[in-house]
Design a protein around this motif. Sequence first.
Motif, PDB file in Angstrom:
ATOM      1  N   ILE A  53       0.830  -1.207   0.000  1.00 29.31           N
ATOM      2  CA  ILE A  53       0.000   0.000   0.000  1.00 29.31           C
ATOM      3  C   ILE A  53       0.862   1.254   0.000  1.00 29.31           C
ATOM      4  CG2 ILE A  53      -1.637   1.329   1.379  1.00 29.31           C
ATOM      5  CD1 ILE A  53      -2.949  -1.295   2.162  1.00 29.31           C
ATOM      6  N   TYR A  57       0.948   4.084  -3.330  1.00 32.02           N
ATOM      7  CA  TYR A  57       0.649   5.514  -3.294  1.00 32.02           C
ATOM      8  C   TYR A  57       1.872   6.358  -3.618  1.00 32.02           C
ATOM      9  CZ  TYR A  57      -4.068   4.732  -1.639  1.00 32.02           C
ATOM     10  OH  TYR A  57      -5.393   4.355  -1.566  1.00 32.02           O
ATOM     11  N   ASP A  97      -1.912   9.574   2.269  1.00 24.67           N
ATOM     12  CA  ASP A  97      -2.953   8.784   1.604  1.00 24.67           C
ATOM     13  C   ASP A  97      -2.817   7.299   1.947  1.00 24.67           C
ATOM     14  OD1 ASP A  97      -3.952  11.064   0.430  1.00 24.67           O
ATOM     15  OD2 ASP A  97      -2.884  10.772  -1.467  1.00 24.67           O
ATOM     16  N   LYS A 101      -5.509   4.838   3.970  1.00 26.42           N
ATOM     17  CA  LYS A 101      -5.975   3.575   3.399  1.00 26.42           C
ATOM     18  C   LYS A 101      -5.783   2.430   4.394  1.00 26.42           C
ATOM     19  CE  LYS A 101      -7.307   0.528   0.356  1.00 26.42           C
ATOM     20  NZ  LYS A 101      -8.725   0.405  -0.033  1.00 26.42           N
ATOM     21  N   SER A 104      -8.273   2.609   7.264  1.00 22.76           N
ATOM     22  CA  SER A 104      -9.658   2.315   6.882  1.00 22.76           C
ATOM     23  C   SER A 104     -10.018   0.850   7.092  1.00 22.76           C
ATOM     24  CB  SER A 104      -9.899   2.700   5.417  1.00 22.76           C
ATOM     25  OG  SER A 104      -9.194   1.836   4.528  1.00 22.76           O
ATOM     26  N   THR A 105      -9.022  -0.021   7.277  1.00 23.32           N
ATOM     27  CA  THR A 105      -9.300  -1.434   7.531  1.00 23.32           C
ATOM     28  C   THR A 105      -9.743  -1.687   8.971  1.00 23.32           C
ATOM     29  OG1 THR A 105      -7.015  -1.950   8.188  1.00 23.32           O
ATOM     30  CG2 THR A 105      -7.540  -2.062   5.835  1.00 23.32           C
ATOM     31  N   PRO A 205      -9.902  -6.014   1.795  1.00 23.33           N
ATOM     32  CA  PRO A 205      -9.389  -4.785   1.195  1.00 23.33           C
ATOM     33  C   PRO A 205      -8.249  -5.060   0.221  1.00 23.33           C
ATOM     34  CG  PRO A 205      -8.531  -5.047   3.405  1.00 23.33           C
ATOM     35  CD  PRO A 205      -9.463  -6.206   3.176  1.00 23.33           C
ATOM     36  N   SER A 206      -8.074  -4.142  -0.706  1.00 21.39           N
ATOM     37  CA  SER A 206      -6.959  -4.202  -1.663  1.00 21.39           C
ATOM     38  C   SER A 206      -6.935  -5.537  -2.397  1.00 21.39           C
ATOM     39  CB  SER A 206      -5.623  -3.946  -0.952  1.00 21.39           C
ATOM     40  OG  SER A 206      -5.627  -2.685  -0.341  1.00 21.39           O
ATOM     41  N   GLU A 211      -6.582  -0.134  -4.462  1.00 20.92           N
ATOM     42  CA  GLU A 211      -7.748   0.695  -4.212  1.00 20.92           C
ATOM     43  C   GLU A 211      -9.061  -0.006  -4.547  1.00 20.92           C
ATOM     44  OE1 GLU A 211      -7.294   4.949  -5.274  1.00 20.92           O
ATOM     45  OE2 GLU A 211      -5.322   4.345  -6.035  1.00 20.92           O
ATOM     46  N   ASP A 213     -11.717  -2.795  -3.092  1.00 20.14           N
ATOM     47  CA  ASP A 213     -12.128  -3.550  -1.912  1.00 20.14           C
ATOM     48  C   ASP A 213     -13.333  -4.425  -2.243  1.00 20.14           C
ATOM     49  OD1 ASP A 213     -10.175  -2.137  -0.581  1.00 20.14           O
ATOM     50  OD2 ASP A 213     -11.569  -0.613   0.154  1.00 20.14           O
TER      51      ASP A 213
END
Length: 280
Positions: A53, A57, A97, A101, A104-105, A205-206, A211, A213
Amino acid sequence: MVFGMMDNRSDGEEKAGIESGLTEELLLGSNLNIRSIKISGCKQTKPDFVQRIIQHYLLKSNSTVSTSSTPSLSTNLPPNQSISINSLQNTLISLGDAVLKLESTASFQGIDAYLDQSSIHSESESDDVSADIFVTVNEKNNLLHLQSKVDSSTNLNDAMMSFQGSIRNIFGRGESLNASAGFGTKTVRNVNNSNTNLEISFVKPSLIHVETDLTARVFNRVMNFEHYSSYSVLTKGLEIEIESPYGLTTLHNEWRDMQLSNHKNASISIREQSGNSFKQ
């Protein structure tokens, strides 16, 4: 969430941070080559998930993978390769960023991402500047999360008691398994005149792309309208959601059984919809 620059030298070392001759103007105006991404604090989490991740980014921010004349100082990046980014500002924005990300998990209490100031130095044959990134993750102590609540804001004339549980970061890459059960208060008085909602979902996710999910959900719902009408509905189904930079894609399949409690009092439209049906 913390991200920025830090000096990673020990107390006994000189903490100049940036080589002499590297002015702030030169640093901000130079291409920045990331030599390594060093990750610490992972217990349940797989380091390659965090690295993937962060690296995504960094590359997304108008950057390229370049070949270096010297081997990388970390095994995180392939030998003789570094990540070239067009400015320090873009590097810090990309780190922010990436941290958002990861957070957010819901698997982490916090994530610190730093550009190591003590590692910054100019390349000998160009105006580029190279540096290392340090990422420290702080995982949540309890992977199992439980909660309950009562919701009276329902149009079913029946308050709902719900219980939810989730297991986070199951395989170390931010996955979660969630289960919820909701029961109407009328269930206590009359099990045949109740509303229920059972649901199990899995979040990945991912998936393939960082990006993108995936959420897969199965459910079993009973909606009882006999207190003001003459029918109840049993619904069982499967729902798959894929959220990507292109938007949200949903695949929804459900089997529905509408049962009439009083066939004589049911309206014509209710009679026509009664029985089993399949919807997409």
